[in-house]
Design an enzyme around this catalytic site. Structure first.
Site, mmCIF file in Angstrom:
data_model
loop_
_atom_site.group_PDB
_atom_site.id
_atom_site.type_symbol
_atom_site.label_atom_id
_atom_site.label_comp_id
_atom_site.label_asym_id
_atom_site.label_seq_id
_atom_site.Cartn_x
_atom_site.Cartn_y
_atom_site.Cartn_z
ATOM 1 N N GLY A 10 0.828 -1.207 0.000
ATOM 2 C CA GLY A 10 0.000 0.000 0.000
ATOM 3 C C GLY A 10 0.861 1.256 0.000
ATOM 4 N N ASP A 35 -4.643 -11.545 6.591
ATOM 5 C CA ASP A 35 -5.735 -11.240 5.661
ATOM 6 C C ASP A 35 -6.882 -10.658 6.480
ATOM 7 O OD1 ASP A 35 -7.795 -11.099 3.872
ATOM 8 O OD2 ASP A 35 -7.597 -13.163 3.138
ATOM 9 N N ALA A 59 -6.500 -1.593 3.762
ATOM 10 C CA ALA A 59 -7.941 -1.389 3.667
ATOM 11 C C ALA A 59 -8.431 -1.801 2.293
ATOM 12 C CB ALA A 59 -8.283 0.089 3.903
ATOM 13 N N TYR A 60 -9.732 -2.011 2.214
ATOM 14 C CA TYR A 60 -10.407 -2.158 0.924
ATOM 15 C C TYR A 60 -10.602 -0.737 0.419
ATOM 16 C CZ TYR A 60 -13.962 -3.648 -2.472
ATOM 17 O OH TYR A 60 -14.677 -3.884 -3.616
ATOM 18 N N TYR A 124 -18.018 2.660 0.860
ATOM 19 C CA TYR A 124 -16.650 2.759 1.385
ATOM 20 C C TYR A 124 -16.624 3.615 2.650
ATOM 21 C CZ TYR A 124 -11.798 4.469 1.654
ATOM 22 O OH TYR A 124 -10.550 4.822 2.095
ATOM 23 N N LYS A 128 -15.607 2.413 6.450
ATOM 24 C CA LYS A 128 -14.480 3.028 7.172
ATOM 25 C C LYS A 128 -14.956 3.633 8.496
ATOM 26 C CE LYS A 128 -10.674 3.554 6.005
ATOM 27 N NZ LYS A 128 -9.443 2.746 6.266
ATOM 28 N N TRP A 149 -7.276 12.116 -0.188
ATOM 29 C CA TRP A 149 -6.667 12.414 -1.493
ATOM 30 C C TRP A 149 -5.170 12.044 -1.479
ATOM 31 C CZ3 TRP A 149 -8.868 17.330 -4.294
ATOM 32 C CH2 TRP A 149 -10.262 17.346 -4.184
HETATM 33 N N1 LIG Z 1 -5.765 6.475 -1.033
HETATM 34 C C1 LIG Z 1 -6.489 7.509 -0.593
HETATM 35 O O1 LIG Z 1 -6.743 8.484 -1.309
HETATM 36 C C2 LIG Z 1 -6.990 7.508 0.830
HETATM 37 C C3 LIG Z 1 -7.782 8.584 1.267
HETATM 38 C C4 LIG Z 1 -8.234 8.594 2.586
HETATM 39 C C5 LIG Z 1 -7.923 7.546 3.442
HETATM 40 N N2 LIG Z 1 -7.184 6.503 2.976
HETATM 41 C C6 LIG Z 1 -6.902 5.406 3.903
HETATM 42 O O2 LIG Z 1 -5.505 5.372 4.123
HETATM 43 C C7 LIG Z 1 -5.081 4.010 4.302
HETATM 44 C C8 LIG Z 1 -3.925 3.712 3.387
HETATM 45 O O3 LIG Z 1 -4.333 3.930 2.037
HETATM 46 P P1 LIG Z 1 -3.372 3.597 0.826
HETATM 47 O O4 LIG Z 1 -3.620 4.625 -0.229
HETATM 48 O O5 LIG Z 1 -1.995 3.328 1.339
HETATM 49 O O6 LIG Z 1 -4.022 2.219 0.332
HETATM 50 P P2 LIG Z 1 -3.629 1.333 -0.939
HETATM 51 O O7 LIG Z 1 -2.399 1.869 -1.581
HETATM 52 O O8 LIG Z 1 -4.863 1.154 -1.742
HETATM 53 O O9 LIG Z 1 -3.231 -0.038 -0.261
HETATM 54 C C9 LIG Z 1 -4.164 -0.792 0.418
HETATM 55 C C10 LIG Z 1 -3.432 -1.952 1.043
HETATM 56 O O10 LIG Z 1 -4.389 -2.739 1.741
HETATM 57 C C11 LIG Z 1 -4.088 -4.085 1.486
HETATM 58 N N3 LIG Z 1 -5.256 -4.928 1.625
HETATM 59 C C12 LIG Z 1 -6.425 -4.867 0.950
HETATM 60 N N4 LIG Z 1 -7.231 -5.864 1.332
HETATM 61 C C13 LIG Z 1 -6.557 -6.558 2.290
HETATM 62 C C14 LIG Z 1 -6.849 -7.700 3.066
HETATM 63 N N5 LIG Z 1 -8.011 -8.376 2.939
HETATM 64 N N6 LIG Z 1 -5.933 -8.129 3.951
HETATM 65 C C15 LIG Z 1 -4.732 -7.497 4.071
HETATM 66 N N7 LIG Z 1 -4.390 -6.425 3.355
HETATM 67 C C16 LIG Z 1 -5.297 -5.959 2.477
HETATM 68 C C17 LIG Z 1 -3.561 -4.118 0.060
HETATM 69 O O11 LIG Z 1 -2.829 -5.280 -0.105
HETATM 70 P P3 LIG Z 1 -2.336 -5.818 -1.556
HETATM 71 O O12 LIG Z 1 -1.065 -5.040 -1.817
HETATM 72 O O13 LIG Z 1 -2.135 -7.271 -1.307
HETATM 73 O O14 LIG Z 1 -3.451 -5.505 -2.531
HETATM 74 C C18 LIG Z 1 -2.728 -2.865 0.036
HETATM 75 O O15 LIG Z 1 -1.421 -3.134 0.479
HETATM 76 C C19 LIG Z 1 -6.312 3.150 4.081
HETATM 77 O O16 LIG Z 1 -6.855 2.821 5.329
HETATM 78 C C20 LIG Z 1 -7.278 4.050 3.344
HETATM 79 O O17 LIG Z 1 -8.614 3.710 3.625
HETATM 80 C C21 LIG Z 1 -6.703 6.460 1.703
#
Ligand SMILES: NC(=O)c1ccc[n+]([C@@H]2O[C@H](COP(=O)([O-])OP(=O)(O)OC[C@H]3O[C@@H](n4cnc5c(N)ncnc54)[C@H](OP(=O)(O)O)[C@@H]3O)[C@@H](O)[C@H]2O)c1
Length: 294
Positions: A10, A35, A59-60, A124, A128, A149
């Site tokens: 992630g 998982d 996260a999903y 989503y 969350k 973002w």
């Molecule tokens: N991205 C945004 O814009 C954003 C905005 C607000 C908040 N957030 C929050 O910030 C956090 C980090 O976001 P990010 O952008 O780093 O997320 P990301 O790049 O989408 O990565 C999500 C990670 O979660 C893992 N994952 C998904 N399903 C899983 C499962 N069943 N068991 C274990 N791992 C699982 C994925 O694993 P794989 O590598 O195996 O797929 C991936 O490593 C999250 O909680 C997200 O909700 C993100």
């Protein structure tokens, strides 16, 4: 200090690994050992890492897909997040959980503060929000960081998408009626490391709870795209003209808040942490992405 972060590839997990100075070990744990859809896997995987602090970043995150897969999103973002928090409680250590601006409806006209009522308008966002509640119930020694973002040189994100589209398009239509705070995952990582160190050293209840953590300043997606292309152009990369459009002109399965802006004042007052302005961090990310692309 040893930190276990959930989700191996992630954006936040990779940024934590890239940012940690010597003396802080970051162990990323993901599928198949951990998982989130299988809560029984969580405690053994985290116990094996012997962490001092857990960062719950996995996260999903497929916001639109979640509309048609609510059960999967709920299992990971609500039950899975709760299992991580309970595991931290069993290990007697703090958990720092990442959450989102999408817990809000977006109807407020000013930046959201932590005490504002939530009201998600997407699956989503609802999953969350339930995750936040379960993290808080699972371990009193918790910090919930709502961010928004998120972009980085890693994984899939808006900055990388814009730069990729500019390889083949001269003009892009980008939504201009959603306001938010673009946030660099590398900045999230640096702040998270500082918060982890404070939590490990200081049991003060004021350091626990929910905080907003976003890049300083605000932008629409169209503003963000315009800045990305200005930075890219200045660095010799591709760019495209941005045509502002409305959300109604770009329909998606999930609704997004019109106002996603989060106030960082509580974090600044409590921890003395305020993230850099979003434009300076965008420049760092664009530079890194272009460098890798060449
Ligand atoms: N991205 C945004 O814009 C954003 C905005 C607000 C908040 N957030 C929050 O910030 C956090 C980090 O976001 P990010 O952008 O780093 O997320 P990301 O790049 O989408 O990565 C999500 C990670 O979660 C893992 N994952 C998904 N399903 C899983 C499962 N069943 N068991 C274990 N791992 C699982 C994925 O694993 P794989 O590598 O195996 O797929 C991936 O490593 C999250 O909680 C997200 O909700 C993100």
């Amino acid at each position: 200090m040893r930190i276990a972060v959930t989700g191996r590839e992630g954006q936040v997990a990779r940024s934590l690994r890239a940012t940690a100075p010597s003396g802080i070990e970051v162990i990323a744990i993901g599928r198949p050992e951990l998982d989130l859809a299988n809560p029984a896997s969580v405690l053994p995987a985290l116990t094996a890492a012997q962490p001092d602090v857990i960062v719950s970043a996995a996260a999903y995150t497929a916001v639109d897909k979640a509309e048609s897969e609510p059960e999967s999103a709920f299992a990971v973002n609500a039950a899975g997040a709760g299992a991580v928090s309970e595991a931290a409680a069993k290990l007697g250590i703090p958990v720092i959980h990442l959450s989102t601006d999408y817990v809000f409806s977006g109807e407020k006209l000013a930046p959201y503060v932590e005490a504002d009522p939530t009201g998600p308008i997407s699956v989503y966002g609802s999953t969350k929000l339930e995750g936040e509640l379960r993290v808080a119930a699972g371990n009193p020694d918790h910090v919930i960081l709502r961010t928004a973002w998120v972009y980085s040189p890693f994984g899939a994100n808006f900055v990388k998408t814009m730069l990729r589209l500019a390889e083949t398009r001269n003009e892009l239509r980008v939504v201009a009626d959603q306001q938010g705070c673009p946030t660099a995952a590398l900045d999230i990582a640096e702040a998270t490391l500082a918060i982890a160190a404070r939590l490990k050293a200081d049991a003060d209840i004021a350091l626990r709870g929910t905080f907003h953590l976003t890049g300083t300043g605000e932008a629409s997606w169209a503003d963000f795209a315009t800045e990305i292309f200005a930075q890219s152009r200045a660095l010799g990369g591709n760019s495209a003209a941005v045509t502002p459009i409305t959300t109604a002109e770009y329909p998606t399965p999930a609704r997004r808040p019109a106002n996603s802006r989060l106030s960082g004042d509580k974090l600044a007052a409590t921890y003395g942490i305020r993230l850099p302005g979003w434009k300076s961090s965008t420049e760092i990310a664009v530079r890194a992405i272009l460098k890798n692309a060449i």
